[in-house]
Design a protein around this motif. Structure first.
Motif, PDB file in Angstrom:
ATOM      1  N   MET A   1      -5.407   4.130   0.743  1.00  0.00           N
ATOM      2  CA  MET A   1      -6.065   5.324   0.205  1.00  0.00           C
ATOM      3  C   MET A   1      -7.568   5.124   0.204  1.00  0.00           C
ATOM      4  SD  MET A   1      -4.158   7.263  -2.750  1.00  0.00           S
ATOM      5  CE  MET A   1      -2.576   6.786  -3.377  1.00  0.00           C
ATOM      6  N   GLY A   2      -8.182   5.932   0.922  1.00  0.00           N
ATOM      7  CA  GLY A   2      -9.629   5.811   0.982  1.00  0.00           C
ATOM      8  C   GLY A   2     -10.301   6.869   0.134  1.00  0.00           C
ATOM      9  N   ILE A   3     -11.614   6.825   0.214  1.00  0.00           N
ATOM     10  CA  ILE A   3     -12.387   7.776  -0.591  1.00  0.00           C
ATOM     11  C   ILE A   3     -12.123   9.200  -0.133  1.00  0.00           C
ATOM     12  CG2 ILE A   3     -14.446   7.591   0.889  1.00  0.00           C
ATOM     13  CD1 ILE A   3     -14.677   7.857  -2.884  1.00  0.00           C
ATOM     14  N   GLU A   4     -11.812   9.315   1.198  1.00  0.00           N
ATOM     15  CA  GLU A   4     -11.649  10.680   1.730  1.00  0.00           C
ATOM     16  C   GLU A   4     -10.434  11.384   1.113  1.00  0.00           C
ATOM     17  OE1 GLU A   4      -9.942   7.925   4.943  1.00  0.00           O
ATOM     18  OE2 GLU A   4     -11.505   7.910   3.402  1.00  0.00           O
ATOM     19  N   VAL A   5      -9.398  10.583   0.751  1.00  0.00           N
ATOM     20  CA  VAL A   5      -8.221  11.192   0.125  1.00  0.00           C
ATOM     21  C   VAL A   5      -8.626  11.886  -1.170  1.00  0.00           C
ATOM     22  CG1 VAL A   5      -5.991  10.737  -0.908  1.00  0.00           C
ATOM     23  CG2 VAL A   5      -6.670   9.536   1.151  1.00  0.00           C
ATOM     24  N   ILE A   6      -9.421  11.134  -1.950  1.00  0.00           N
ATOM     25  CA  ILE A   6      -9.839  11.698  -3.238  1.00  0.00           C
ATOM     26  C   ILE A   6     -10.681  12.945  -3.009  1.00  0.00           C
ATOM     27  CG2 ILE A   6     -11.148  11.231  -5.340  1.00  0.00           C
ATOM     28  CD1 ILE A   6     -10.401   8.259  -4.857  1.00  0.00           C
ATOM     29  N   ILE A   7     -11.545  12.855  -2.005  1.00  0.00           N
ATOM     30  CA  ILE A   7     -12.390  14.023  -1.743  1.00  0.00           C
ATOM     31  C   ILE A   7     -11.541  15.199  -1.307  1.00  0.00           C
ATOM     32  CG2 ILE A   7     -14.188  14.971  -0.220  1.00  0.00           C
ATOM     33  CD1 ILE A   7     -15.372  12.133  -0.149  1.00  0.00           C
ATOM     34  N   TYR A   8     -10.596  14.885  -0.409  1.00  0.00           N
ATOM     35  CA  TYR A   8      -9.716  15.953   0.061  1.00  0.00           C
ATOM     36  C   TYR A   8      -8.991  16.605  -1.098  1.00  0.00           C
ATOM     37  CZ  TYR A   8      -9.900  15.141   5.116  1.00  0.00           C
ATOM     38  OH  TYR A   8     -10.282  15.060   6.408  1.00  0.00           O
ATOM     39  N   SER A   9      -8.325  15.715  -1.863  1.00  0.00           N
ATOM     40  CA  SER A   9      -7.472  16.287  -2.918  1.00  0.00           C
ATOM     41  C   SER A   9      -8.293  17.067  -3.922  1.00  0.00           C
ATOM     42  CB  SER A   9      -6.669  15.187  -3.608  1.00  0.00           C
ATOM     43  OG  SER A   9      -7.489  14.077  -3.852  1.00  0.00           O
ATOM     44  N   THR A  10      -9.436  16.502  -4.318  1.00  0.00           N
ATOM     45  CA  THR A  10     -10.265  17.235  -5.266  1.00  0.00           C
ATOM     46  C   THR A  10     -10.708  18.543  -4.657  1.00  0.00           C
ATOM     47  OG1 THR A  10     -11.180  15.028  -5.602  1.00  0.00           O
ATOM     48  CG2 THR A  10     -12.035  16.783  -6.987  1.00  0.00           C
ATOM     49  N   GLY A  11     -11.079  18.439  -3.406  1.00  0.00           N
ATOM     50  CA  GLY A  11     -11.550  19.653  -2.741  1.00  0.00           C
ATOM     51  C   GLY A  11     -10.475  20.714  -2.684  1.00  0.00           C
ATOM     52  N   VAL A  12      -9.304  20.298  -2.249  1.00  0.00           N
ATOM     53  CA  VAL A  12      -8.209  21.264  -2.134  1.00  0.00           C
ATOM     54  C   VAL A  12      -7.913  21.910  -3.475  1.00  0.00           C
ATOM     55  CG1 VAL A  12      -5.739  21.468  -1.719  1.00  0.00           C
ATOM     56  CG2 VAL A  12      -7.182  20.188  -0.127  1.00  0.00           C
ATOM     57  N   LEU A  13      -7.814  21.049  -4.498  1.00  0.00           N
ATOM     58  CA  LEU A  13      -7.499  21.583  -5.815  1.00  0.00           C
ATOM     59  C   LEU A  13      -8.584  22.518  -6.316  1.00  0.00           C
ATOM     60  CD1 LEU A  13      -5.850  18.581  -7.640  1.00  0.00           C
ATOM     61  CD2 LEU A  13      -4.796  20.706  -6.874  1.00  0.00           C
ATOM     62  N   LEU A  14      -9.832  22.138  -6.050  1.00  0.00           N
ATOM     63  CA  LEU A  14     -10.954  22.976  -6.489  1.00  0.00           C
ATOM     64  C   LEU A  14     -10.876  24.341  -5.821  1.00  0.00           C
ATOM     65  CD1 LEU A  14     -14.207  20.853  -6.818  1.00  0.00           C
ATOM     66  CD2 LEU A  14     -13.048  22.248  -8.539  1.00  0.00           C
ATOM     67  N   VAL A  15     -10.672  24.287  -4.495  1.00  0.00           N
ATOM     68  CA  VAL A  15     -10.611  25.546  -3.755  1.00  0.00           C
ATOM     69  C   VAL A  15      -9.483  26.413  -4.280  1.00  0.00           C
ATOM     70  CG1 VAL A  15     -10.140  26.584  -1.508  1.00  0.00           C
ATOM     71  CG2 VAL A  15     -11.696  24.629  -1.701  1.00  0.00           C
ATOM     72  N   LEU A  16      -8.307  25.770  -4.430  1.00  0.00           N
ATOM     73  CA  LEU A  16      -7.145  26.504  -4.927  1.00  0.00           C
ATOM     74  C   LEU A  16      -7.428  27.107  -6.289  1.00  0.00           C
ATOM     75  CD1 LEU A  16      -4.049  24.319  -4.077  1.00  0.00           C
ATOM     76  CD2 LEU A  16      -4.461  26.684  -3.419  1.00  0.00           C
ATOM     77  N   GLY A  17      -7.900  26.231  -7.179  1.00  0.00           N
ATOM     78  CA  GLY A  17      -8.160  26.672  -8.553  1.00  0.00           C
ATOM     79  C   GLY A  17      -9.153  27.805  -8.577  1.00  0.00           C
ATOM     80  N   ALA A  18     -10.252  27.631  -7.828  1.00  0.00           N
ATOM     81  CA  ALA A  18     -11.292  28.665  -7.836  1.00  0.00           C
ATOM     82  C   ALA A  18     -10.746  29.972  -7.283  1.00  0.00           C
ATOM     83  CB  ALA A  18     -12.488  28.204  -7.006  1.00  0.00           C
ATOM     84  N   GLY A  19      -9.990  29.848  -6.180  1.00  0.00           N
ATOM     85  CA  GLY A  19      -9.428  31.051  -5.553  1.00  0.00           C
ATOM     86  C   GLY A  19      -8.558  31.831  -6.521  1.00  0.00           C
ATOM     87  N   PHE A  20      -7.636  31.126  -7.122  1.00  0.00           N
ATOM     88  CA  PHE A  20      -6.730  31.828  -8.041  1.00  0.00           C
ATOM     89  C   PHE A  20      -7.445  32.306  -9.280  1.00  0.00           C
ATOM     90  CE2 PHE A  20      -3.474  29.785  -5.480  1.00  0.00           C
ATOM     91  CZ  PHE A  20      -2.641  30.865  -5.309  1.00  0.00           C
ATOM     92  N   GLY A  21      -8.398  31.485  -9.713  1.00  0.00           N
ATOM     93  CA  GLY A  21      -9.167  31.891 -10.894  1.00  0.00           C
ATOM     94  C   GLY A  21      -9.846  33.216 -10.659  1.00  0.00           C
TER      95      GLY A  21
END
Lengths: 446, 283, 209, 321, 198
Positions: B1-21
Motif C-alpha cells: 500500500m503506497g501513498i497513492e492508495v490513501i490519496i485515491y481513497s480519500t479522493g474518491v470518498l471526498l468526491v462521492l461525499g461532496a457529490g451526494f452532499g
C-alpha cells in the motif's frame, strides 16, 4: 328486474309447526284483569285518556297516540280502570300500563260484526284516519304504526304492495291459521290498501309449506271479480324468508339500499295480520284489541292458536294450555329465532305478540362456547351478506368503528348466524352490543 | 500500500461525499417540509396510552392540537399535573392546575341484590341490560357484567369478594372510559381528595329499595341532618353529596342505616367488603 | 430514552445493563439479522461476536471523542462513515486471522456497518456521554450481544448438528433435528428465547406487585 | 305453574343447530378412518403404531399446553385427535416413533397453542408438523416402504419420487401401462405416506364431508380443477389422472386445505385459496426440489389467508359495488 | 437476458432465497413496520424502490470507480455513503409528496438507511456475480426482485399480525416472540421452494 327463486343465504331450522295440530282459531275468554301497556308500537308511548275509576267498554279509546310515530290504544274488556302503574312489559322489561278490571259483561263500544256498506267509497284520507284511530301497528313484530307506513311521501310512489304471509319463524302458525280462516276478508283488505296506494301490483307471498293457504288464495282470487294485479307468490321454505328486504328481493329482484326503506324501491310490505286488522278497522270499524296468538312449544301440553285480547297475561294462556311434564327452560314472546325471552309470565299479550312459546331444555339448548373456528358458515348463511364472525370479533375487542365499516349497522338481527354457528358463539349478542355502542358513541360525539 | 492508495481513497470518498452532499442539499431545498419539532417533543411527554380522555384520537393528535390549535395543556388526565406542567413549560405558557379525578362506582349492591332471572349468553352488562331491562331486580344496580373492568386501559378496576367491580383509586388515571361504558350510568369521575361517597344510584322509593337490595339508599335523610355543612340533599329519593360544600368530615358515614356511605380513609378500599354475603353469585 | 438521568447512576450499572436489563437482542430487539444468520454454529457466533464487540467499542469511543466536532444535522452520516471504517478494519483483520470463518460469513461481517445496535448506541449514548461511560456501555452491550448470540448458537448447534464447537455431544445414532440449523430453526429459537425472557419479566413483575 | 320453573333469559335466537364444532371434528375423523384403514392394510402394523403415537402425543401435548396456559382442556372437541390423525396420515409408514411424537408436539404446541389454541392458529397444525419433520429428518421422511404384494422389482419410492428422480421411463417400467398405473394409484397399492395412497377412499371421505355440510365444495373443487388444468397444459392428458391420484393431493384437497381455521372465511376467498394451492402444488411438483408440493402449497396459502380475506370481502346486501 | 433467466432470477430472489425467510436481511424494519397492512405496503414500496436504485447506483460505483482505481476494499464505506444519501432523498421526497404515508412509516424510514437488506443486496450483487459477468441489468433486476420478495414477506406478516390481534396469545408469547414463531412457520413453508430447478 325480475323475481328470483330466493335470496342468498338463510337457514333451515326445524319447523315444528306441526305441534299446533289443526289450524283452527279458538277464542280465548276475556281476562279478569287486562294489563295494557302504553307502549305498544315503535316510537313514543301513548298518552292515557282515562283515569283511575273510569268505566270503559270493549273498544273504548283509553290512550291516544303522542307524536308522529305512536299509536292509539283501546280497552280490550269492559270494566273499570283500577290503576295506571309500572308493570312487566314483554319488550321493555317494565313499563307503565293501564290496568282494567273486567266486569265480565264484555260489552262492546259498538257492534263490530256488521260490515259498513260505505267502506268502498271512502277516500284515502278517511281510510288512513280510520286506521290511525283503530291503533293498528305492524303485527309481524316490528310494531311500526300502520298509518305512517301506509302514507308514503309523494315523491316515493308505491308500485308493488306485498302482503307478507311467509311466517318463516319455526313453531308459529298464527298467520297461517288466519289465512285459512279469513282469506276473503284479507283479500278485501288487500284490495282496499292497493287502491289506496294506487299500487300496480299486490303480491301475496306465502311459503311453500302452507300449500293449503296458497291453494285457497289462488282459488279465491279466481272467484274475485276485480282481481287485477292480485297474485299469490309461493316462496321457498327458508328462514328468514319473511324479512322485508329479502322478501322484496325475492319477489321483485330489487335490493333495498343499505340504510334505506322499501319505499326507496317503490315497494311496501305489510304483514298478513296487519292487512286483516286494516280490514276490520275500515269495514267493521273495529279497533285493534285482539289478535291471533300461537301458544306452542314442547313445554305446552295443548298447543293451539288463540284469538286473544290484548292485555291477557301470558300466565293465563300458558295455564290454560297446560304445561307439559318436561324440564322447562324458556318462555318466549314471538318465534324462537327473533322472539324475546321473558323472565316472568306476568307479562301481558301486546300487539306485537305473534306467539308464546314455552321451550324445554332440549329445544333451547345452549352449548358450551368454544373458540371460533372460522368455518365461514355464518358468512354463507347471512342474508345480508355480512361477515358476522368478523364483526362480532371486532366488537368483542372494542373496535366499533372497524365493525361499522364492514357492515355492523346493516345487520337485521335475524339470528341465522347465531343459529348455525358450530362453536356456540353468541354472534348476534355481540352485534347487538356493537350497534348499541355505535349509537351511543354517535350520541356522545354530538 | 503506497501513498497513492490513501490519496485515491480519500479522493474518491471526498468526491462521492461532496457529490451526494450537494445533491441532498439541493433536493432538501426543493422538498423541505416545515414541521414544528415541538409536536414530537410533546407526544414524547404524553403517556402514550391513547386513552382518549383528552377528546382527541390519541396522544399524538392531542400533541398536534396543542401546537397547531393552541389547545389547553391540562386535558391529559392520566399524565396529570406533571405532564401538563412539562408541556406548559415547553410551550412557554402558564399551566392550568388540574385536580386528580378517579372513577367511582355508585353501587355496592349488585352482588348482594336480588336476581330477576337466570341469564345465559355473553357476559357483558351492556348486553344484559338489553335483555328484559337487566338481570337484577334493582333498576339502578350494577349488573356485574364487568364492561367497565374490561374497558379500563390501566386495569384499575377489579372484582371484590362479592364479585362487585371496584376501582383501585391509586391506579385509576381518571380517563373516564368506564364512565361512558357503564350501561346504567353508575360511574362518575370524582375528585381524588373527596373521600366520602354515597354508593347508590337508586331513585326508587325506600320501600321498593329494601325489597330488592340490602345496601341501597332509602332516602331516609339521616345523613342530611348529620351533615354540618349542608352538603347533602335528597334528590328524587336518593341522597346526593354536593362536593363543593363537602369537607370530608365523615359524620354522615356513621348515621347511615343501610351503610351506603363510604369513607375511603377508613380503609374501605373494597366497597361491600363488610357485607358478609353467604354465597358468591356470579352471573 | 431518559438519558439525562444516567449521569447519576453508577458505573457498574452502566456496564451491566446490557447483560439482561437492556439486552440488545431479547429486550431491545435490535441487530437481529446477523444474530439469526450466523448463529447456526457456535464458532461462527464467536467470530461474529468478537467482530461486533471490536467495532462497537472502537466506534463508541471514537464518536464520544469527536461528538463536539460534528454538527447535529450530519451526525448520522458521520457516524456511519466512522463505523464503516472500523468494519472495514475488522473485516480485513478477520480475513487475515481466521479466513475460513470469515469466508462463511463475510456478508454479515460487512453488514455490521448497518447494525442497529451500533448505530443506536452511537446515536443514543456515545454522542451524549464521555469516553469512559461510552466504553463501559460498549463493553456491556458487546458482552450482552455476544452472550445472547452464544446461547442461541449453542441451542441450534447442539440440536441441529448434535455437536458443540465441533465436539459431538449427542451420539450418532440419535438423528439431529436438521431444521434447527436452517432458517426456521433460527426464528423458532429466538422466538422461544424471547418468550422465556417475557415469562421471566412477567414473573418478576408479579412478585414485586 | 311457570313461576316455579327457573326461566332462563337470553338474547334471541333461542334455538341452535345440532352441528357443533365437536361433532364436525369427529365427522372429519370418521371420514378419515377408511383411508387410515387402507394404510394399515397396505403397509402393515407399523403404520398403526405411527397413527397411535401421533394421536396419543397430540392429545398429551394438548392437555399439557392447556394446563400450562390455564385454559380448560379441550380434548373432547376432537381437534387434537384430528390433528394427530392427519399428521400420521402424511408420514411414511416406517417412520421412527419418537420422531412422530416430536412432530405431534410441534404441531400442537408451536403451531397451535403458541397462537392461542383452537381457532387462532395461522397454519394448519398437521401440515406444519409434517413440514417441520421434513426439514428436520429429510432422510427418514423420504424412506418409503416396499409393499408386500406388489409386482416384483419395485423400489421403495413413491410414483412421484420415481418420476422426479428417474424419469418417466422408469415409472413406466414399474407399471407396465398407464391403465395399470392409474388403477393402482386409485386403489392405493403404491408406495407413499400412510393415508395418501388410496385416492378412492379419500374421495369417498371427502364427499362425506361435503354432504354432511362440514365443509363446502369451494376449496376442494377449485384446488382439483386448478391441478387438472395446469397438469393438462404442462404434461397432457396422461398427467391429469397421474397428478390427481398420486401423492397427497386428495388428502390435501379434501382434508387439509379445507381446515376452516386456516382457510379464508368467504366463499370467494376460498376459491382463490384453492386456486393458489393448486398452482403452488404443481409448481413445486414440476420445478421444485421436492417430489410432492401439497403440504408446502397449503402452508404457503395459509400464510396469505389473511391477505386473501382482506381482498375478498362479501358484498353487503343493498350496497352497490 | 432471456425471459427464462429473468423468471429464474425472480423465483430465486422472491421465493427460494427470500431476503427475510432465508437470508435474514432487513429484520428490524420487518418486525417493526409489519403491524398493519397499509404501512407494510408503503414500507414495502419504499424498500423496492430503494433496493432497485441502490443496486443500480452501487453497480456503477463498483464497476467504474472502485474496480478501476483498485479500491474494492473501500466498498463498505462507499456503498453505505451512497445508500444513506439515497435514502435521505427518498425520505425527503415522501415527506413532501405523501405526508400521510410518511407519518405512518414514522421512525422506520430512517431505518431503511440502516436496513441491511439494502446494503446486503449491493454486496450480494458483487459476490454472486463475481464469477459471471457483473451486468447492470442483472444486478438491478436482482435488487428489484429482492425488494419484491421483501415486500411479499412484509405483506404476509402484516396480514397475519392483523389477525393475531384478535387471537388469545399466551402472555409470554405476545409481542415479538409470536412474530418470530410466525416467521419461522412461514419460512418452513418457504422451504418448499428449496432446490428449485430453474
Amino acid at each position: 328486474m325480475k323475481a328470483r327463486v330466493t335470496f342468498k343465504g338463510g337457514i333451515h331450522p326445524p319447523e315444528n309447526k306441526g305441534l299446533c295440530g289443526e289450524l283452527s282459531i279458538k277464542d280465548f275468554p276475556p281476562p279478569e284483569t287486562a294489563v295494557l301497556p302504553l307502549q305498544q308500537s315503535l316510537g313514543s308511548a301513548s298518552e292515557p285518556v282515562v283515569k283511575k275509576g273510569d268505566k270503559v267498554k270493549k273498544g273504548t279509546l283509553i290512550a291516544r297516540s303522542k307524536g308522529y310515530i305512536s299509536s292509539n290504544l283501546h280497552s280490550s274488556v269492559s270494566g273499570e280502570v283500577i290503576d295506571i302503574r309500572k308493570s312487566p312489559h314483554p319488550l321493555l322489561g317494565e313499563a307503565n300500563a293501564i290496568i282494567i278490571k273486567s266486569d265480565n259483561r264484555d260489552e262492546p263500544e259498538r257492534d263490530y260484526s256488521a260490515e259498513e256498506a260505505s267502506a268502498d267509497s271512502l277516500s284515502s284520507g278517511e281510510i288512513l284516519e280510520l286506521i290511525q284511530n283503530a291503533g293498528i301497528v305492524g303485527l309481524g313484530g316490528a310494531t311500526f304504526p300502520a298509518h305512517v307506513k301506509l302514507n308514503p311521501p309523494a315523491d316515493k310512489p308505491i308500485k308493488t304492495f306485498i302482503i307478507n304471509g311467509a311466517e318463516c319463524e319455526p313453531y308459529l302458525t298464527s298467520d297461517h291459521s288466519l289465512m285459512l280462516e279469513c282469506a276473503d276478508r284479507i283479500l278485501k283488505g288487500a284490495a282496499l290498501i292497493k287502491k289506496m296506494l294506487k299500487a300496480e301490483k299486490c303480491l301475496i307471498a306465502i311459503e311453500e309449506n302452507k300449500k293449503d293457504a296458497i291453494a285457497l288464495f289462488r282459488q279465491k282470487i279466481i272467484q274475485l271479480k276485480n282481481a287485477e294485479g292480485l297474485q299469490v307468490f309461493p316462496l321457498k321454505v327458508k328462514y328468514p324468508q319473511g324479512a322485508e328486504k329479502q322478501l322484496i328481493y325475492t319477489l321483485t329482484g330489487k335490493e333495498v339500499p343499505s340504510g334505506g326503506l322499501p319505499m326507496d324501491v317503490s315497494v311496501l310490505v305489510h304483514n298478513i295480520g296487519t292487512v286483516f286488522a286494516v280490514y276490520e278497522a275500515v269495514f267493521l270499524r273495529k279497533p285493534l284489541f285482539e289478535r291471533i296468538v300461537t301458544v306452542s312449544g314442547k313445554g305446552i301440553k295443548n298447543p293451539a292458536n288463540w284469538r286473544v285480547r290484548i292485555g291477557t297475561t301470558f300466565k293465563m294462556l300458558v295455564n290454560h294450555s297446560g304445561l307439559a311434564d318436561k324440564k322447562i327452560k324458556k318462555l318466549i314472546m314471538g318465534g324462537p329465532m327473533m322472539g324475546l325471552a321473558q323472565y316472568t309470565d306476568e307479562v301481558p299479550v301486546v300487539k306485537a305478540t305473534s306467539g308464546i312459546l314455552v321451550l324445554t331444555s332440549d329445544e333451547a339448548a345452549d352449548f358450551e362456547h368454544l373458540a371460533c373456528i372460522r368455518c365461514g358458515k355464518c358468512v354463507s348463511v347471512c342474508p345480508m351478506g355480512l361477515m358476522p364472525a368478523e364483526i362480532s370479533k371486532m366488537v368483542e375487542k372494542g373496535r366499533i368503528d372497524t365493525a361499522k365499516s364492514i357492515g355492523l349497522m346493516d345487520c337485521m338481527e335475524c339470528g341465522s348466524c347465531n343459529y348455525i354457528c358450530p362453536s356456540g358463539t353468541n354472534l348476534l349478542q355481540y352485534i347487538k352490543l356493537g350497534k348499541y355502542e355505535y349509537l351511543r358513541s354517535k350520541n356522545v360525539k354530538r | 500500500m503506497g501513498i497513492e492508495v490513501i490519496i485515491y481513497s480519500t479522493g474518491v470518498l471526498l468526491v462521492l461525499g461532496a457529490g451526494f452532499g450537494i445533491a441532498l442539499a439541493v433536493s432538501s431545498k426543493f422538498l423541505s417540509v416545515e414541521e414544528d419539532p415541538r409536536i414530537k417533543k410533546i407526544s414524547d411527554i404524553l403517556p402514550n396510552i391513547n386513552c382518549g380522555a383528552c377528546g382527541f384520537a390519541g396522544c399524538s393528535s392531542y400533541a398536534e392540537a396543542i401546537v397547531t390549535k393552541k389547545e389547553k395543556v391540562n386535558l391529559c388526565m392520566p399524565g396529570g399535573e406533571k405532564t401538563s406542567k412539562k408541556i406548559a413549560g415547553l410551550m412557554g405558557i402558564a399551566p392550568d392546575s388540574i385536580e386528580k379525578k378517579v372513577a367511582l362506582i355508585h353501587c355496592c349492591g349488585g352482588g348482594i341484590g336480588k336476581k330477576k332471572y337466570d341469564y345465559s349468553g355473553v357476559k357483558d352488562c351492556r348486553v344484559i341490560n338489553m335483555v328484559a331491562g337487566g338481570s337484577v331486580e334493582c333498576d339502578y344496580g350494577c349488573l356485574m357484567g364487568y364492561a367497565c373492568l374490561r374497558s379500563c386501559p390501566v386495569h384499575a378496576i377489579e372484582k371484590n369478594e362479592n364479585l362487585m367491580p371496584y376501582v383501585i383509586r391509586d391506579k385509576c388515571v381518571g380517563c373516564g372510559r368506564c364512565v361512558t361504558t357503564c350501561p346504567r350510568n353508575l360511574i362518575e369521575l370524582a375528585e381524588y381528595g373527596k373521600k366520602v361517597h354515597i354508593l347508590c344510584s337508586s331513585h326508587d322509593r325506600g320501600a321498593e329499595v329494601i325489597k330488592v337490595c340490602k345496601v341501597g339508599c332509602i332516602g331516609c335523610g339521616k345523613c342530611v341532618q348529620a351533615c354540618p355543612f349542608n352538603a347533602i340533599r335528597i334528590e328524587n329519593n336518593l341522597a346526593v353529596i354536593d362536593y363543593s360544600k363537602c369537607r370530608v368530615c365523615g359524620k354522615c358515614v356513621d348515621v347511615c342505616p343501610v351503610k351506603v356511605i363510604y369513607d375511603w380513609r377508613k380503609d374501605f378500599t373494597v366497597p361491600g367488603k363488610q357485607q358478609k354475603s353467604g354465597k358468591k353469585n356470579e352471573l | 430514552m431518559g438519558q439525562e438521568e444516567t449521569n447519576n447512576t453508577g458505573y457498574f450499572k452502566e456496564l451491566s445493563k446490557g447483560f439482561i436489563r437492556e439486552n440488545p437482542i431479547f429486550i431491545l430487539c435490535l441487530g437481529l439479522c446477523p444474530t439469526l444468520a450466523v448463529s447456526n454454529l457456535v464458532e461462527n457466533a464467536f467470530g461474529m461476536g468478537i467482530a461486533f464487540f471490536f467495532v462497537l467499542l472502537c466506534s463508541n469511543i471514537t464518536i464520544s471523542l469527536v461528538q463536539k466536532l460534528i454538527p447535529d444535522e450530519v451526525r448520522i452520516p458521520c457516524f456511519i462513515v466512522i463505523i464503516a471504517a472500523f468494519v472495514t478494519v475488522a473485516s480485513l483483520l478477520m480475513q487475515w486471522l481466521i479466513p475460513d470463518v470469515y469466508a462463511r460469513m463475510s456478508l454479515y461481517i460487512n453488514l455490521i456497518v448497518v447494525n442497529c445496535i451500533i448505530l443506536g448506541r452511537a446515536e443514543a449514548f456515545a454522542s451524549k456521554n464521555n469516553v469512559f461511560r461510552s466504553a463501559l456501555d460498549a463493553v456491556g452491550m458487546g458482552v450482552g450481544f455476544t452472550a445472547s448470540l452464544f446461547i442461541i448458537s449453542a441451542i441450534r448447534e447442539v440440536t441441529g448438528f448434535g455437536t458443540f464447537l465441533g465436539f459431538r455431544l449427542i451420539p450418532e445414532n440419535i438423528k439431529p433435528i436438521t431444521i434447527m440449523i436452517l432458517a426456521p430453526g433460527a426464528f423458532f429459537t429466538i422466538g422461544f428465547l424471547m418468550a422465556l425472557f417475557n415469562l421471566i419479566r412477567i414473573k418478576k413483575g408479579k412478585v414485586s406487585k | 305453574m311457570l313461576k316455579d320453573k327457573h326461566l332462563t333469559v337470553t338474547v334471541s335466537p333461542h334455538i341452535k343447530t345440532s352441528l357443533t364444532t365437536e361433532r364436525m371434528m369427529w365427522i372429519v375423523s370418521a371420514a378419515l378412518i377408511p383411508a387410515a384403514g387402507a394404510g394399515i392394510y397396505f403397509f402393515g402394523p407399523h403404520a398403526a403404531l405411527v397413527i397411535a403415537v401421533c394421536v396419543g402425543a397430540s392429545i398429551i401435548t394438548e392437555l399439557f399446553c392447556a394446563v400450562l396456559m390455564k385454559k380448560p382442556a379441550t380434548i373432547k372437541d376432537g381437534s387434537a385427535f384430528l390433528t394427530g390423525l392427519l399428521l400420521a396420515l402424511c408420514l411414511p409408514p416406517e417412520f421412527p416413533l419418537w420422531m412422530c411424537a416430536l412432530g405431534s408436539f410441534f404441531s400442537i404446541a408451536v403451531s397451535k397453542f403458541a397462537f392461542g389454541g383452537l381457532g387462532h392458529n395461522i397454519f394448519n397444525p398437521a401440515l406444519a408438523g409434517r413440514a417441520f419433520l421434513m426439514g428436520a429428518f429429510a432422510k427418514e421422511m423420504t424412506t418409503w416402504k416396499t409393499l408386500q404384494d406388489f409386482p416384483d422389482g419395485i423400489t421403495a419410492a413413491t410414483p412421484l419420487n420415481l418420476l422426479k428422480e428417474q424419469g418417466y421411463d422408469s415409472l413406466m417400467k414399474v407399471f407396465d401401462s398407464h391403465s395399470h398405473l392409474f388403477k393402482e394409484l386409485f386403489i392405493g397399492r403404491v408406495g407413499g405416506s400412510i393415508g395418501e395412497t388410496s385416492a378412492a377412499l379419500l374421495i369417498i371421505g371427502g364427499l362425506i364431508l361435503i354432504f354432511a355440510r362440514v365443509t363446502t365444495w369451494h376449496i376442494p373443487v377449485s384446488y382439483i380443477l386448478t391441478v387438472i388444468i395446469v397438469s393438462y397444459f404442462t404434461g397432457g392428458l396422461f398427467d391429469i389422472p397421474f397428478h390427481l391420484f398420486t401423492g397427497g393431493l386428495m388428502l390435501g384437497a379434501f382434508f387439509m386445505a379445507t381446515d376452516p381455521v386456516t382457510s379464508p372465511i368467504t366463499p370467494k376467498g376460498q376459491i382463490i385459496f384453492g386456486i393458489g394451492c393448486g398452482l403452488f402444488t404443481m409448481l413445486i411438483r414440476i420445478r421444485g426440489g421436492y417430489p410432492e408440493g401439497v403440504c408446502y402449497a397449503i402452508l404457503l396459502m395459509n400464510s396469505v389467508t389473511p391477505l386473501i380475506e382482506r381482498f375478498s370481502k362479501t358484498r353487503i346486501f343493498g350496497v352497490k359495488r | 437476458m432471456t425471459l427464462g433467466q429473468i423468471i429464474a432470477l425472480f423465483m430465486g430472489s422472491v421465493f427460494v432465497q427470500n431476503f427475510i425467510f432465508s437470508r435474514f436481511l432487513g429484520l428490524c424494519p420487518y418486525v417493526g413496520v409489519s403491524k398493519d397492512t397499509p404501512s407494510a405496503m408503503g414500507m414495502g414500496f419504499a424498500v423496492v424502490f430503494v433496493m432497485t436504485m441502490a443496486s443500480a447506483v452501487t453497480w456503477g460505483l463498483y464497476r467504474y470507480v472502485l474496480i478501476p482505481f483498485d479500491l474494492t476494499y473501500l466498498k463498505i464505506v462507499a456503498f453505505i455513503l451512497v445508500i444513506a444519501s439515497f435514502v435521505q432523498f427518498v425520505e425527503m421526497f415522501l415527506k413532501k409528496a405523501f405526508p400521510a404515508l410518511h407519518r405512518s412509516l414514522g421512525i422506520y424510514l430512517p431505518l431503511i438507511t440502516t436496513n441491511c437488506a439494502v446494503l446486503g443486496v449491493a454486496f450480494l450483487n458483487i459476490t454472486q456475480f463475481e464469477t459471471e459477468s457483473y451486468g447492470f441489468a442483472k444486478s438491478t433486476l436482482q435488487g428489484f426482485f429482492a425488494g419484491i420478495g421483501f415486500m411479499l414477506a412484509m405483506l404476509i406478516m402484516s396480514g397475519i399480525r392483523e389477525k393475531l390481534e384478535y387471537a388469545e396469545i399466551p402472555e409470554a408469547m405476545k409481542g415479538l416472540a409470536i412474530v418470530f414463531i410466525t416467521a419461522g412457520l412461514i419460512s418452513i413453508a418457504f422451504l418448499g421452494f428449496s432446490g428449485f430447478k430453474l
